[in-house]
Scaffold this active site. Structure first.
Site, PDB file in Angstrom:
ATOM      1  N   ASP A  67       0.887  -1.420  -0.149  1.00  0.00           N
ATOM      2  CA  ASP A  67       0.092   0.151  -0.198  1.00  0.00           C
ATOM      3  C   ASP A  67       0.935   1.426  -0.495  1.00  0.00           C
ATOM      4  O   ASP A  67       2.123   1.285   0.075  1.00  0.00           O
ATOM      5  CB  ASP A  67      -0.808  -0.071   1.277  1.00  0.00           C
ATOM      6  N   ASN A 136      -7.723  -2.951  14.407  1.00  0.00           N
ATOM      7  CA  ASN A 136      -8.796  -2.697  13.943  1.00  0.00           C
ATOM      8  C   ASN A 136      -9.598  -4.166  13.424  1.00  0.00           C
ATOM      9  O   ASN A 136     -10.273  -4.809  13.156  1.00  0.00           O
ATOM     10  CB  ASN A 136      -9.686  -1.572  13.357  1.00  0.00           C
ATOM     11  N   HIS A 138      -7.295  -4.604  10.674  1.00  0.00           N
ATOM     12  CA  HIS A 138      -7.182  -4.710   9.029  1.00  0.00           C
ATOM     13  C   HIS A 138      -5.578  -4.853   8.892  1.00  0.00           C
ATOM     14  O   HIS A 138      -4.226  -5.593   9.676  1.00  0.00           O
ATOM     15  CB  HIS A 138      -6.697  -3.144   8.254  1.00  0.00           C
ATOM     16  N   GLU A 143      -9.973  -2.243   5.590  1.00  0.00           N
ATOM     17  CA  GLU A 143     -10.230  -1.597   6.758  1.00  0.00           C
ATOM     18  C   GLU A 143     -11.256  -2.449   7.337  1.00  0.00           C
ATOM     19  O   GLU A 143     -11.954  -3.247   5.938  1.00  0.00           O
ATOM     20  CB  GLU A 143     -10.855  -0.035   6.928  1.00  0.00           C
TER      21      GLU A 143
END
Ligand code: F6R
Length: 248
Positions: A67, A136, A138, A143
């Protein structure tokens, strides 16, 4: 999913670096999928050390990063281009033309996403993909709620992710709001995956992963659908079992 619990961050890093080195020795022109963030830094240092001791050459290796932030020039100190350059690429003998990271400055972002996904198919898929995990759940910048069918795409970063990454910027406001990331489907194309997790702040995410429940609310759970994933986790990030809790 195989699970390797290591004593501490250093052992987690050495274990991951050994697996990556074995991959390169087995296939000197291996394609590696790489991650940024704090977690793989120790692994990259171990790889640099092996290179410095002439135990490992990256001259035939190609890399595809997961990314990149949107809107940060490649030369920005917090771009993932700079991160990879500083923490790995400039310290090993890899050919810079063989390292690939999404272009977060592309004018046409959707076109850039398509170009990058095609690149994954052309030169990849990675023989080995390195992943970290967000608190979380990810992976990459996928996400919670991201479709498991996603390929490389533009994402709006979750508030919690921008907060977590604010430590690298002067404030949360300075953290870019968007990124380009490989999607879940792109990540699962890799032949082999290692997922790294260290420290107690990652423990709830690892606990969630180890429940075995698969769903888009917890992106890392998609890894449970892949045939060759190794979770390398240190003791702080590894949830104690009920029996261990009872014994305390
Ligand atoms: C980085 C990436 C992210 C990180 C995750 C964990 O390229 O894709 O998914 O792996 O945010 O970050 P750290 O390692 O900083 O806790």
């Amino acid at each position: 999913m195989k699970v390797r619990v290591t004593e501490n961050y250093q052992h987690m890093s050495a274990t991951a670096a050994d697996m990556i080195a074995a991959q390169i020795m087995d296939k000197p022109d291996a394609v590696l999928g790489l991650a940024t963030g704090s977690t793989p830094l120790g692994t990259y240092n171990e790889l640099i050390r092996a290179y410095n001791k002439s135990r490992l050459s990256f001259s035939g290796v190609r890399t595809l990063n997961l990314d990149e932030y949107v809107g940060l020039p490649q030369s920005h100190p917090q771009s993932y281009h700079t991160f990879m350059e500083e923490n790995l690429f400039k310290r090993i003998d890899i050919n810079p033309d063989q390292t690939f990271i999404p272009n977060g400055m592309a004018e046409d972002r959707n076109k850039e996403c398509r170009r990058y996904e095609n690149l994954i198919d052309e030169i990849g898929p990675p023989d080995l993909q390195v992943l970290g995990i967000g608190r979380n759940g990810h992976i990459g910048f996928n996400e919670p709620g991201t479709s498991f069918a996603s390929t490389t795409h533009l994402v709006k970063l979750a508030d919690s992710t921008r907060e977590a990454n604010a430590r690298f910027f002067q404030s949360k406001e300075k953290v870019p709001t968007h990124a380009i990331t490989m999607g879940i489907t792109s990540i699962l194309k890799s032949k082999k995956i290692i997922l790294l997790a260290s420290g107690e702040e990652k423990m709830p995410a690892i606990k969630h992963l180890l429940t075995g429940d698969i769903g888009e609310k917890f992106p890392a759970s998609a890894l449970l659908n892949h045939p060759d994933v190794t979770l390398i986790v240190d003791e702080l990030a590894y949830p104690a079992t009920e029996e261990e809790n009872d014994a305390e």
